[in-house]
Design an enzyme around this catalytic site. Sequence first.
Site, PDB file in Angstrom:
ATOM      1  N   TYR A 143      43.639  16.878  30.422  1.00 40.59           N
ATOM      2  CA  TYR A 143      43.253  18.290  30.305  1.00 40.59           C
ATOM      3  C   TYR A 143      43.749  19.077  31.525  1.00 40.59           C
ATOM      4  O   TYR A 143      44.367  20.143  31.388  1.00 40.59           O
ATOM      5  CB  TYR A 143      41.739  18.418  30.179  1.00 40.59           C
ATOM      6  CG  TYR A 143      41.253  19.843  30.098  1.00 40.59           C
ATOM      7  CD1 TYR A 143      41.368  20.571  28.922  1.00 40.59           C
ATOM      8  CD2 TYR A 143      40.684  20.471  31.215  1.00 40.59           C
ATOM      9  CE1 TYR A 143      40.932  21.893  28.845  1.00 40.59           C
ATOM     10  CE2 TYR A 143      40.248  21.783  31.146  1.00 40.59           C
ATOM     11  CZ  TYR A 143      40.363  22.482  29.959  1.00 40.59           C
ATOM     12  OH  TYR A 143      39.937  23.790  29.901  1.00 40.59           O
ATOM     13  N   LYS A 147      46.611  22.219  31.449  1.00 31.89           N
ATOM     14  CA  LYS A 147      46.310  23.562  31.944  1.00 31.89           C
ATOM     15  C   LYS A 147      47.142  23.901  33.179  1.00 31.89           C
ATOM     16  O   LYS A 147      47.551  25.056  33.371  1.00 31.89           O
ATOM     17  CB  LYS A 147      44.814  23.686  32.253  1.00 31.89           C
ATOM     18  CG  LYS A 147      43.929  23.712  31.016  1.00 31.89           C
ATOM     19  CD  LYS A 147      44.201  24.940  30.157  1.00 31.89           C
ATOM     20  CE  LYS A 147      43.208  25.110  29.037  1.00 31.89           C
ATOM     21  NZ  LYS A 147      43.454  26.343  28.248  1.00 31.89           N
TER      22      LYS A 147
END
Length: 267
Positions: A143, A147
């Site tokens: 994750y 990002k």
Amino acid sequence: MQKVVLITGASSGLGLATALHLSEKGFNVFGTSRDPKKYKEKLPFDLLPLEITDRDSINKCVNEVINRSNKIDILINNAGRGITGPIEEINHDAVIDNFKTNCFGPVNICQAVLPHMRSQSSGLIVNITSIAGHTGLPFRGIYSASKSALSIITESLRMEVKKFGIDVCSVAPGDFATDIASRRYHSPIIKNSPYKKYFDSLNTMNSHVDKGNPPDQVAKLIERIITKRKTSVHYQVGPFIQKLTKTLKKILPSRIFEYLIMNHYKL
């Protein structure tokens, strides 16, 4: 004239809060959802179907907004999904799917919107990243990486399109009280996994989200950004200690910073 705003992932969480807030402030808002028919509640903005990982779906959505409004002034790339699990064990396809949602999809929708903004000689793209993208976090590495990648792409794209009158920036939220934790992909724990006993940290992460700040804070920041004449490349919003993480990583010796992160996650 009313500014036209397209917000991906606007059926819940930060996207919904932003769509509601901007609608209230007089913007012509189009939100997106994978399945708008699921939402029976009457909303003050149009909710269009969009599968962020499908280029045909992206093109149909963008064309629908253009056909109905003749322009897109602002794109807010909000759609995203969490993913947790140890790097050694996490499913390869799940990794690819997460990057498709959090990074490749936003790039694809930028590519679909940019020709229209260029023809207008104006436009603003706001990519929603994450404070978690500033550093590698245990069991959230994929994750954080997806990002972080979108954050760097934002910097490059901003310079490439500036000469066309188009602005690009990112907003990195910390933990907010949304339902993102319930929609995370959690990598299944393999039998006899050596990581099993450390997975209590996942419960810590979920509790942080449950106790997070109200999502209206993000919506109000985005309103301030889109009404400015000039933007900065990156913005952060969230609890002070989370915003401080980026600075601490710069000024602390790496081993001390790593110790603080591991201690926080009880590793």
